[in-house]
Design a protein around this motif. Structure first.
Motif: not given
Length: 310
Positions: A51-55, A57-63, A168-172
């Motif tokens: 989950i941390s790895l996916t977070i 990823h999504m933080s990087f993608c969103a930024t 997606c980040l919020v749900f994670l």
């Protein structure tokens, strides 16, 4: 279509572009899966926090998507209503978070080859989604296709990720707070290798862009059918490099799936030929209609005797 049933240049161009999109997606998906396996596997990098790895990823993608749209103006922003966001983007974000969480978690406990063999069922799930299949990934891809093609909004891969990644980040964050955050909090030697996680996140960003590009330009089913080729590459890689066990019955079952892919590609090519033939026939009928109309107009036009002087 030319003589002998040959495809026109436009159809050939579309086919080549589709294969280019598929090739890019296969390469990026292969890279991200192997990279994630390396990070999460206890026998390799040993950082078992999916989950941390996916977070990350999504933080990087969103930024990065925010910077490309709002700061660098790389692409134009898209106006989206609140109702459309809630009805389309939020479900995609929820399904995406579940799909990423569960798929990344699987690489801690299962081999790459075994997981890819299980994913061979994905085309069936996508194809039968209207009959009640509820696979997270299949549903997500169908909803992405609807969002990109049926909502009247011109979303490109970057703007699509700009809307989906933060959701997606919020749900994670919800499962992360209860599942992994307490463990990470108690881990005194917790640290991130900047090079590994930044390059891994960059690969994930490129993969997400390729997903939106491929689904938007082809279809969700095409993507998952093409994924069988990627799965074969992953199985070969895991067997030869990671030394995963692959039995003959595994290969036989996946061979059947590969034959299904070949049949699907053949059917799709025949459909393209039929569509091109219908288009050519329609153009010929229109041209014949215009000529007939012109001939009838000439017949009805009054004739003037050239010998009469006004």
């Amino acid at each position: 279509m030319g003589k002998g049933g040959y495809l026109s240049h436009s159809v050939i161009r579309n086919i080549l572009l589709s294969y280019a999109y598929v090739t890019i997606w296969i390469f990026l998906s292969f890279s991200v899966i192997v990279y994630n396996k390396y990070i999460l596997d206890k026998k390799m990098y040993n950082w078992p926090f999916p989950i941390s790895l996916t977070i990350i990823h999504m933080s990087f993608c969103a930024t990065l998507a925010f910077l490309l749209i709002k700061v660098f103006r790389f692409v134009d922003p898209v106006s989206m209503s609140r109702d459309l966001y809630l009805s389309s983007v939020v479900p995609i974000g929820a399904l995406y978070s579940l799909s990423l969480w569960l798929s990344n978690s699987a690489y801690i406990y299962s081999s790459v080859s075994f997981i890819q063999m299980l994913k061979a069922l994905m085309p069936v799930a996508v194809y039968s989604i209207g009959l009640g299949a509820v696979s997270f990934e299949a549903t997500r891809l169908i909803m992405i296709q609807i969002l990109l093609t049926s909502k009247g909004i011109n979303l490109n891969p970057i703007t699509s990720l700009y809307y989906v990644a933060p959701c997606c980040l919020v749900f994670l964050l919800v499962p992360w707070i209860y599942v992994e955050f307490p463990v990470l909090k108690e881990t005194s030697d917790f640290h991130l290798d900047l090079l590994i996680f930044s390059t891994n996140s960059l690969c994930a960003f490129a993969l997400n862009l390729s997903v939106f590009l491929l689904v938007g330009k082809t279809s969700a089913l095409t993507m998952n059918v093409a994924g069988v080729v990627k799965d074969w590459l992953l199985i070969a890689f895991s067997w030869s490099v990671i030394k995963d066990t692959v039995t003959p019955i595994n290969l036989f079952g996946y061979g059947l799936a590969f034959l299904g892919v070949a049949y699907y590609n053949h059917s799709k090519l025949q459909a393209l030929k039929a569509k091109e033939a219908q288009k050519t026939t329609g153009q010929a009928d229109d041209e014949a209609g215009r000529l007939l109309k012109g001939t009838e107009s000439e017949k009805l036009a009054p004739k003037v005797d050239p010998g009469i002087r006004r």
